[in-house]
Design a protein around this motif. Structure first.
Motif, PDB file in Angstrom:
ATOM      1  N   GLU A 283     -10.820   1.390   5.620  1.00  0.00           N
ATOM      2  CA  GLU A 283      -9.511   0.763   5.647  1.00  0.00           C
ATOM      3  C   GLU A 283      -8.594   1.374   4.587  1.00  0.00           C
ATOM      4  O   GLU A 283      -9.045   1.667   3.482  1.00  0.00           O
ATOM      5  CB  GLU A 283      -9.648  -0.742   5.394  1.00  0.00           C
ATOM      6  CG  GLU A 283     -10.281  -1.507   6.550  1.00  0.00           C
ATOM      7  CD  GLU A 283      -9.412  -1.470   7.791  1.00  0.00           C
ATOM      8  OE1 GLU A 283      -8.171  -1.600   7.659  1.00  0.00           O
ATOM      9  OE2 GLU A 283      -9.962  -1.306   8.894  1.00  0.00           O
ATOM     10  N   PRO A 284      -7.330   1.581   4.906  1.00  0.00           N
ATOM     11  CA  PRO A 284      -6.394   2.145   3.916  1.00  0.00           C
ATOM     12  C   PRO A 284      -6.072   1.125   2.836  1.00  0.00           C
ATOM     13  O   PRO A 284      -6.161  -0.086   3.054  1.00  0.00           O
ATOM     14  CB  PRO A 284      -5.162   2.477   4.749  1.00  0.00           C
ATOM     15  CG  PRO A 284      -5.218   1.501   5.883  1.00  0.00           C
ATOM     16  CD  PRO A 284      -6.668   1.335   6.198  1.00  0.00           C
ATOM     17  N   LYS A 285      -5.692   1.618   1.679  1.00  0.00           N
ATOM     18  CA  LYS A 285      -5.302   0.758   0.568  1.00  0.00           C
ATOM     19  C   LYS A 285      -3.791   0.560   0.612  1.00  0.00           C
ATOM     20  O   LYS A 285      -3.016   1.498   0.497  1.00  0.00           O
ATOM     21  CB  LYS A 285      -5.707   1.395  -0.762  1.00  0.00           C
ATOM     22  CG  LYS A 285      -5.400   0.518  -1.970  1.00  0.00           C
ATOM     23  CD  LYS A 285      -5.870   1.171  -3.254  1.00  0.00           C
ATOM     24  CE  LYS A 285      -5.554   0.295  -4.455  1.00  0.00           C
ATOM     25  NZ  LYS A 285      -5.980   0.931  -5.730  1.00  0.00           N
ATOM     26  N   VAL A 286      -3.364  -0.698   0.763  1.00  0.00           N
ATOM     27  CA  VAL A 286      -1.946  -1.006   0.899  1.00  0.00           C
ATOM     28  C   VAL A 286      -1.323  -1.249  -0.472  1.00  0.00           C
ATOM     29  O   VAL A 286      -1.850  -2.025  -1.277  1.00  0.00           O
ATOM     30  CB  VAL A 286      -1.733  -2.246   1.785  1.00  0.00           C
ATOM     31  CG1 VAL A 286      -0.243  -2.530   1.959  1.00  0.00           C
ATOM     32  CG2 VAL A 286      -2.400  -2.058   3.147  1.00  0.00           C
ATOM     33  N   ASP A 287      -0.213  -0.567  -0.740  1.00  0.00           N
ATOM     34  CA  ASP A 287       0.490  -0.759  -2.014  1.00  0.00           C
ATOM     35  C   ASP A 287       1.046  -2.176  -2.111  1.00  0.00           C
ATOM     36  O   ASP A 287       1.511  -2.740  -1.119  1.00  0.00           O
ATOM     37  CB  ASP A 287       1.649   0.230  -2.138  1.00  0.00           C
ATOM     38  CG  ASP A 287       1.184   1.658  -2.379  1.00  0.00           C
ATOM     39  OD1 ASP A 287      -0.025   1.867  -2.539  1.00  0.00           O
ATOM     40  OD2 ASP A 287       2.049   2.550  -2.386  1.00  0.00           O
ATOM     41  N   LYS A 288       1.014  -2.729  -3.304  1.00  0.00           N
ATOM     42  CA  LYS A 288       1.550  -4.071  -3.515  1.00  0.00           C
ATOM     43  C   LYS A 288       3.074  -4.076  -3.473  1.00  0.00           C
ATOM     44  O   LYS A 288       3.687  -5.056  -3.061  1.00  0.00           O
ATOM     45  CB  LYS A 288       1.047  -4.625  -4.848  1.00  0.00           C
ATOM     46  CG  LYS A 288      -0.458  -4.872  -4.887  1.00  0.00           C
ATOM     47  CD  LYS A 288      -0.875  -5.459  -6.224  1.00  0.00           C
ATOM     48  CE  LYS A 288      -2.378  -5.716  -6.251  1.00  0.00           C
ATOM     49  NZ  LYS A 288      -2.817  -6.292  -7.549  1.00  0.00           N
ATOM     50  N   LYS A 289       3.682  -2.989  -3.930  1.00  0.00           N
ATOM     51  CA  LYS A 289       5.136  -2.890  -3.943  1.00  0.00           C
ATOM     52  C   LYS A 289       5.629  -2.129  -2.717  1.00  0.00           C
ATOM     53  O   LYS A 289       4.948  -1.251  -2.197  1.00  0.00           O
ATOM     54  CB  LYS A 289       5.621  -2.187  -5.213  1.00  0.00           C
ATOM     55  CG  LYS A 289       5.310  -2.950  -6.496  1.00  0.00           C
ATOM     56  CD  LYS A 289       5.856  -2.209  -7.699  1.00  0.00           C
ATOM     57  CE  LYS A 289       5.592  -2.982  -8.985  1.00  0.00           C
ATOM     58  NZ  LYS A 289       6.130  -2.253 -10.180  1.00  0.00           N
ATOM     59  N   LYS A 290       6.824  -2.460  -2.275  1.00  0.00           N
ATOM     60  CA  LYS A 290       7.416  -1.790  -1.125  1.00  0.00           C
ATOM     61  C   LYS A 290       7.983  -0.421  -1.517  1.00  0.00           C
ATOM     62  O   LYS A 290       8.228  -0.148  -2.687  1.00  0.00           O
ATOM     63  CB  LYS A 290       8.522  -2.653  -0.514  1.00  0.00           C
ATOM     64  CG  LYS A 290       8.022  -3.914   0.179  1.00  0.00           C
ATOM     65  CD  LYS A 290       9.180  -4.669   0.815  1.00  0.00           C
ATOM     66  CE  LYS A 290       8.691  -5.895   1.570  1.00  0.00           C
ATOM     67  NZ  LYS A 290       9.817  -6.632   2.212  1.00  0.00           N
ATOM     68  N   SER A 291       8.205   0.398  -0.513  1.00  0.00           N
ATOM     69  CA  SER A 291       8.808   1.712  -0.706  1.00  0.00           C
ATOM     70  C   SER A 291       9.940   1.908   0.294  1.00  0.00           C
ATOM     71  O   SER A 291      10.017   1.205   1.307  1.00  0.00           O
ATOM     72  CB  SER A 291       7.764   2.818  -0.505  1.00  0.00           C
ATOM     73  OG  SER A 291       6.775   2.788  -1.504  1.00  0.00           O
ATOM     74  N   TRP A 292      10.807   2.882  -0.007  1.00  0.00           N
ATOM     75  CA  TRP A 292      11.895   3.233   0.914  1.00  0.00           C
ATOM     76  C   TRP A 292      11.416   4.354   1.826  1.00  0.00           C
ATOM     77  O   TRP A 292      11.013   5.416   1.362  1.00  0.00           O
ATOM     78  CB  TRP A 292      13.127   3.710   0.150  1.00  0.00           C
ATOM     79  CG  TRP A 292      13.675   2.735  -0.845  1.00  0.00           C
ATOM     80  CD1 TRP A 292      13.607   2.822  -2.209  1.00  0.00           C
ATOM     81  CD2 TRP A 292      14.387   1.520  -0.559  1.00  0.00           C
ATOM     82  NE1 TRP A 292      14.237   1.745  -2.784  1.00  0.00           N
ATOM     83  CE2 TRP A 292      14.721   0.924  -1.798  1.00  0.00           C
ATOM     84  CE3 TRP A 292      14.783   0.881   0.616  1.00  0.00           C
ATOM     85  CZ2 TRP A 292      15.424  -0.271  -1.890  1.00  0.00           C
ATOM     86  CZ3 TRP A 292      15.483  -0.312   0.528  1.00  0.00           C
ATOM     87  CH2 TRP A 292      15.796  -0.875  -0.714  1.00  0.00           C
ATOM     88  N   LEU A 293      11.487   4.131   3.136  1.00  0.00           N
ATOM     89  CA  LEU A 293      11.081   5.143   4.103  1.00  0.00           C
ATOM     90  C   LEU A 293      12.211   5.370   5.105  1.00  0.00           C
ATOM     91  O   LEU A 293      12.851   4.417   5.548  1.00  0.00           O
ATOM     92  CB  LEU A 293       9.831   4.697   4.871  1.00  0.00           C
ATOM     93  CG  LEU A 293       8.571   4.397   4.059  1.00  0.00           C
ATOM     94  CD1 LEU A 293       7.458   3.938   5.005  1.00  0.00           C
ATOM     95  CD2 LEU A 293       8.121   5.610   3.267  1.00  0.00           C
ATOM     96  N   SER A 294      12.445   6.616   5.456  1.00  0.00           N
ATOM     97  CA  SER A 294      13.427   6.894   6.495  1.00  0.00           C
ATOM     98  C   SER A 294      12.727   6.917   7.846  1.00  0.00           C
ATOM     99  O   SER A 294      11.570   7.327   7.959  1.00  0.00           O
ATOM    100  CB  SER A 294      14.123   8.234   6.252  1.00  0.00           C
ATOM    101  OG  SER A 294      13.227   9.298   6.443  1.00  0.00           O
ATOM    102  N   ILE A 295      13.435   6.471   8.874  1.00  0.00           N
ATOM    103  CA  ILE A 295      12.877   6.464  10.225  1.00  0.00           C
ATOM    104  C   ILE A 295      13.140   7.825  10.866  1.00  0.00           C
ATOM    105  O   ILE A 295      14.283   8.219  11.075  1.00  0.00           O
ATOM    106  CB  ILE A 295      13.509   5.356  11.083  1.00  0.00           C
ATOM    107  CG1 ILE A 295      13.208   3.984  10.463  1.00  0.00           C
ATOM    108  CG2 ILE A 295      12.993   5.422  12.514  1.00  0.00           C
ATOM    109  CD1 ILE A 295      13.894   2.828  11.186  1.00  0.00           C
TER     110      ILE A 295
ATOM    111  N   ALA B 250       0.540   2.551   2.921  1.00  0.00           N
ATOM    112  CA  ALA B 250      -0.903   2.532   2.679  1.00  0.00           C
ATOM    113  C   ALA B 250      -1.435   3.954   2.683  1.00  0.00           C
ATOM    114  O   ALA B 250      -0.958   4.815   3.428  1.00  0.00           O
ATOM    115  CB  ALA B 250      -1.607   1.704   3.739  1.00  0.00           C
ATOM    116  N   LYS B 251      -2.403   4.185   1.839  1.00  0.00           N
ATOM    117  CA  LYS B 251      -3.051   5.486   1.766  1.00  0.00           C
ATOM    118  C   LYS B 251      -4.551   5.301   1.932  1.00  0.00           C
ATOM    119  O   LYS B 251      -5.133   4.363   1.424  1.00  0.00           O
ATOM    120  CB  LYS B 251      -2.753   6.166   0.430  1.00  0.00           C
ATOM    121  CG  LYS B 251      -1.273   6.425   0.178  1.00  0.00           C
ATOM    122  CD  LYS B 251      -1.040   7.020  -1.192  1.00  0.00           C
ATOM    123  CE  LYS B 251       0.445   7.213  -1.458  1.00  0.00           C
ATOM    124  NZ  LYS B 251       0.709   7.759  -2.806  1.00  0.00           N
ATOM    125  N   GLY B 252      -5.168   6.231   2.653  1.00  0.00           N
ATOM    126  CA  GLY B 252      -6.603   6.189   2.841  1.00  0.00           C
ATOM    127  C   GLY B 252      -7.153   7.596   2.783  1.00  0.00           C
ATOM    128  O   GLY B 252      -6.421   8.562   2.551  1.00  0.00           O
TER     129      GLY B 252
END
Length: 217
Positions: free
Chosen positions: A95-107, A86-88
Motif C-alpha cells: 500500500e502507498p504511504k499517503v502524505d498527511k498534508k495536501k499538495s498542489w497538483l495540476s490536472i 501518496a508514494k509507494g
C-alpha cells in the motif's frame, strides 16, 4: 502536452513573485477571481491572491482551497487541485504511504482516471545529475488519481536532462510502472503502450488507453 509545457514555463517564474490571472475555488463553494501567485513547490501550504495588481496579497490555507485555475490570455487554462498524494515502491507491491498534508497538483488529463503533475525546480547546486549543468534543475512528478481514492499516487518522475520525455529508457520504465499500478484492475493495460504513440501524444496517453481498454473496471 500544451498544458504541461505551459506549466513548465510558468512555475519557475513564481520564484520572482509574479501573479497570474485566475480564479480560486474554496471548499465552501465560493470563489474569488483576481491574480494568483503560483506556489513555489507542491508542498507549500498556502496560496497568495490579489484582487488587482496594486492590492495587498491575501493568503489562503491549502486546507480551505478546493483548487484554482490560471487563465492567462491566449493560453489554455491550467487547473490545479489541492489534494493528498501518496508514494509507494515503484516496482513492488504494498500500500502507498499517503502524505498527511495536501499538495498542489495540476490536472493534465481527466477520464476514468486522472493524470496530475507537480513541478519542482531548485537553484543551481541543489540537485544531483545532469540537470545541474543547465542552471535551474527541473523535476516533474506525475500522479494518478482514481474515482475510489481520495489521494493521487505517484506514477512517474521525469528529470530534466534525462534524455527526453520518451527516450527508450523512459519508455521501458513507463511500461513497468503501468504493469505495477494496474496489475489488479487492468493487467493488460501495459501491453497497449506503444513508444511511437507516446512520443506523439505524451504521457497523458495513459488516460486514453485506460478509457479504451479498462473503462468497465
Amino acid at each position: 502536452m500544451k498544458k504541461i509545457l505551459l506549466l513548465l514555463i510558468l512555475v519557475p517564474f513564481s520564484v520572482f513573485a509574479n501573479f497570474y490571472d485566475g480564479t480560486v475555488n474554496f471548499n465552501d463553494g465560493t470563489s474569488k477571481t483576481g491574480l494568483i501567485e503560483l506556489p513555489e513547490n507542491p508542498g507549500v501550504q498556502s496560496l497568495k491572491f490579489k484582487t488587482d495588481i496594486k492590492a495587498k496579497p491575501e493568503s489562503f490555507s491549502i486546507n480551505d482551497v478546493k483548487g484554482f485555475e490560471i487563465t492567462e490570455k491566449d493560453a489554455e487554462p491550467i487547473k490545479y487541485v489541492a489534494m493528498h498524494i501518496a508514494k509507494g515502491a515503484f516496482f513492488g507491491p504494498g500500500e502507498p504511504k499517503v502524505d498527511k498534508k495536501k499538495s498542489w497538483l495540476s490536472i493534465v488529463k481527466q477520464g476514468k482516471i486522472t493524470l496530475y503533475a507537480a513541478y519542482v525546480s531548485s537553484k543551481p547546486g541543489m540537485t544531483m545529475g545532469s540537470a545541474r549543468a543547465s542552471g535551474w534543475a527541473a523535476e516533474t512528478f506525475f500522479y494518478l488519481g482514481r474515482p475510489d481514492k481520495e489521494y493521487a499516487t505517484l506514477f512517474w518522475l521525469y528529470m530534466e536532462g534525462s534524455g527526453g520525455v520518451f527516450a527508450i529508457n523512459n519508455y521501458k520504465v513507463i511500461k513497468r510502472l503501468t504493469k505495477t499500478h494496474f496489475e489488479n484492475n487492468c493487467p493488460a493495460l501495459e501491453s497497449f503502450i506503444d513508444i511511437d504513440d507516446f512520443r506523439k501524444n505524451g504521457i497523458s496517453r495513459i488516460v486514453d488507453l485506460y478509457d479504451e481498454h479498462c473503462g468497465k473496471n
